[in-house]
Design an enzyme around this catalytic site. Sequence first.
Site, PDB file in Angstrom:
ATOM      1  N   GLY A 262      56.679  18.533  28.983  1.00  0.00           N
ATOM      2  CA  GLY A 262      57.697  18.449  28.266  1.00  0.00           C
ATOM      3  C   GLY A 262      57.724  18.533  26.793  1.00  0.00           C
ATOM      4  O   GLY A 262      56.470  18.444  26.345  1.00  0.00           O
TER       5      GLY A 262
ATOM      6  N   CYS B  64      50.279  17.340  30.937  1.00  0.00           N
ATOM      7  CA  CYS B  64      50.765  17.267  29.678  1.00  0.00           C
ATOM      8  C   CYS B  64      51.538  16.114  29.172  1.00  0.00           C
ATOM      9  O   CYS B  64      50.923  14.937  29.357  1.00  0.00           O
ATOM     10  CB  CYS B  64      51.279  18.717  29.443  1.00  0.00           C
ATOM     11  SG  CYS B  64      51.192  18.852  27.733  1.00  0.00           S
ATOM     12  N   TYR B  65      52.724  16.526  29.122  1.00  0.00           N
ATOM     13  CA  TYR B  65      53.543  14.986  28.742  1.00  0.00           C
ATOM     14  C   TYR B  65      53.633  14.006  29.608  1.00  0.00           C
ATOM     15  O   TYR B  65      53.596  12.829  29.300  1.00  0.00           O
ATOM     16  CB  TYR B  65      55.017  15.645  28.331  1.00  0.00           C
ATOM     17  CG  TYR B  65      56.040  14.696  28.019  1.00  0.00           C
ATOM     18  CD1 TYR B  65      55.942  14.216  26.522  1.00  0.00           C
ATOM     19  CD2 TYR B  65      56.786  13.938  28.883  1.00  0.00           C
ATOM     20  CE1 TYR B  65      56.993  13.162  26.215  1.00  0.00           C
ATOM     21  CE2 TYR B  65      57.683  12.801  28.593  1.00  0.00           C
ATOM     22  CZ  TYR B  65      57.792  12.632  27.223  1.00  0.00           C
ATOM     23  OH  TYR B  65      58.641  11.557  26.858  1.00  0.00           O
TER      24      TYR B  65
ATOM     25  N   HIS C 154      47.432  22.353  31.677  1.00  0.00           N
ATOM     26  CA  HIS C 154      48.534  22.879  32.403  1.00  0.00           C
ATOM     27  C   HIS C 154      47.686  23.694  33.596  1.00  0.00           C
ATOM     28  O   HIS C 154      47.408  24.696  33.580  1.00  0.00           O
ATOM     29  CB  HIS C 154      49.382  23.935  31.985  1.00  0.00           C
ATOM     30  CG  HIS C 154      50.492  23.084  31.105  1.00  0.00           C
ATOM     31  ND1 HIS C 154      51.556  22.569  31.614  1.00  0.00           N
ATOM     32  CD2 HIS C 154      50.219  22.858  29.511  1.00  0.00           C
ATOM     33  CE1 HIS C 154      52.245  22.128  30.369  1.00  0.00           C
ATOM     34  NE2 HIS C 154      51.292  22.483  29.301  1.00  0.00           N
TER      35      HIS C 154
ATOM     36  N   GLU D 290      49.007  24.565  36.503  1.00  0.00           N
ATOM     37  CA  GLU D 290      49.971  25.604  37.128  1.00  0.00           C
ATOM     38  C   GLU D 290      49.932  27.078  36.430  1.00  0.00           C
ATOM     39  O   GLU D 290      50.187  27.822  37.419  1.00  0.00           O
ATOM     40  CB  GLU D 290      51.428  24.953  36.913  1.00  0.00           C
ATOM     41  CG  GLU D 290      52.040  25.001  35.816  1.00  0.00           C
ATOM     42  CD  GLU D 290      51.756  23.717  34.848  1.00  0.00           C
ATOM     43  OE1 GLU D 290      50.632  22.995  35.036  1.00  0.00           O
ATOM     44  OE2 GLU D 290      52.636  23.492  34.011  1.00  0.00           O
TER      45      GLU D 290
ATOM     46  N   ASP E 206      67.573  40.267  46.516  1.00  0.00           N
ATOM     47  CA  ASP E 206      68.015  38.935  46.366  1.00  0.00           C
ATOM     48  C   ASP E 206      69.342  38.797  47.183  1.00  0.00           C
ATOM     49  O   ASP E 206      69.481  37.772  48.102  1.00  0.00           O
ATOM     50  CB  ASP E 206      68.251  38.671  45.056  1.00  0.00           C
ATOM     51  CG  ASP E 206      67.134  38.726  44.137  1.00  0.00           C
ATOM     52  OD1 ASP E 206      65.947  38.949  44.731  1.00  0.00           O
ATOM     53  OD2 ASP E 206      67.171  38.936  42.812  1.00  0.00           O
TER      54      ASP E 206
ATOM     55  N   LYS F 115      60.523  35.960  42.875  1.00  0.00           N
ATOM     56  CA  LYS F 115      60.841  37.225  43.669  1.00  0.00           C
ATOM     57  C   LYS F 115      60.036  37.523  44.950  1.00  0.00           C
ATOM     58  O   LYS F 115      60.396  37.616  45.990  1.00  0.00           O
ATOM     59  CB  LYS F 115      60.515  38.191  42.680  1.00  0.00           C
ATOM     60  CG  LYS F 115      60.864  39.597  43.168  1.00  0.00           C
ATOM     61  CD  LYS F 115      62.638  39.800  42.804  1.00  0.00           C
ATOM     62  CE  LYS F 115      63.250  40.925  42.929  1.00  0.00           C
ATOM     63  NZ  LYS F 115      64.576  40.835  42.508  1.00  0.00           N
TER      64      LYS F 115
END
Length: 511
Positions: free
Chosen positions: A53, A80-81, A167, A169, A225, A367
């Site tokens: 964050g 992180c945060y 991070h 991710e 979509d 997607k």
Amino acid sequence: MEKVIILDFGSQYNQLIARRVRECNVYCEVQPYTIGIEKIKEMNPKGIIFTGGPNSVFAEDSPSIGKEIFDLGIPVLGICYGSQLIAHVLGGVVKTAPVSEYGKTEIEVDTTSALFKDVDPKTVVWMSHTDYIEKMPEGFVNKGHSSVCPIAAMEDVKRNIYAIQFHPEVMHSVQGQTMLYNFVRSICGCKGEWKMDSFVERTILEIREKVGDGKVLCALSGGVDSSVAAVLLSKAVGKQLTCVFVDHGLLRKNEGDEVEAVFGPNGSYDLNFIRVNAQERFYGKLAGVTEPEQKRKIIGEEFIRVFEEEAKKIGAVDFLVQGTIYPDVIESGLGKSAVIKSHHNVGGLPDCVDFKEIIEPLRMLFKDEVRKAGLELGIPKNLVFRQPFPGPGLGIRIIGEVTAEKVKIVQDADAIYREEIANAGIDKDLGQYFAALTNMRSVGVMGDFRTYDYAVALRAVNTADFMTADCAPLPWDVLQKVANRIVNEVKGVNRVLYDCTSKPPATIEME
Ligand code: XMP
């Protein structure tokens, strides 16, 4: 069902973490950090992840969390945060560094940690922080550092709390996925039985519960979509769903019929399908208009008007379905950048129809996850893997005034181009490719006659995110074959050009 929850402290990457967890075959949900301990207990997650964050843990009003979450006996991973918050809340010390640590960074980790199983002792991760943990809370052990970050990883195995400054991710963290896998599968003990079809099954049940015997309306474009959203709804509530497909006459060759074949009365789904053939209406509105933004606005507004008229015929509806996917959510959230092109899609609809609630079943998916869900739902492959196609359609691939004659030219040229790209077996390698009609006419010779006809421009790009794109170096023989076929088979064209610009400075579409 096993689940991991992600408490969001304002990270841009919250859904990316969710996606990585799903890639470990573990179901997960992003929740606001304010959700409260009782709700967390009720959800009974196998693990909790705190996101990053933008704040400083010690700043006034910064997002925080009560200590009691650490007493639930549920493994926690702070990123992180989130890692600084763990340190701060449990009595460690977080400080602000004079300079930020940003970008790819090599860290050294202790591979005896369960979090770093199968991770190299020296591994590259993505850092993005200014604050850092100076002193760990009691019970924690340092498990990693970089040259400037003394505590890049720490853990308290007794309480099952893990904290990492980087991070895992993002793709730049080379072994980040292994670390997340270790957390959810080993530390949290998730079995990894969740699959995309569980998403499909669960979402169908949720929709059924929510909709009850209500009426549902969906604007179907035939794009992946809205198609996946429509099929989910059709499987959930069948004929309570009405899909309105507006054919604005700016679709690719035969596309309107293809959409009707899949979703219409002879198609495979249980739903009410209304095709509105509004070609002439759109051509009429576009007559004489040459300015790109004006064309976009006219098409967008007319689309809404046609849809509104259809919706009125149907009468009051309870729910409106939108095929919003996660990148749309982020893009609309940012909203601060300059308007390069006013995008038109179903995002413009809600004001024009009376309904109680919006249903956005794909809001949490990227997607490729939408495509996976589409395959699970048995939607034809050619629809699931369709290229992106802009809402204003061929209207923005025809430079200058749009006429029925020009639409036919660009449809025919584009169909040849797509056919030859597929024949050459390179369709899967390209991000997006299409033919456009320049407004240029030039002199040529055919047989013994002088011609004065249009030039078609071919475009093919490679791109990861459509924000930037490189021109794709198409094989010369493919280009030549396409050019030959277009000038021979498409009346009104005597020249074919290849667009070799990247984005920026150009954009992908011509207008
Ligand atoms: P540009 O031309 O901005 O295109 O580089 C980036 C991507 O967005 C698509 N695009 C649109 N999609 N409504 C849409 O839904 C629009 O108005 C629109 N304009 C461009 C384009 O095809 C490319 O994939």
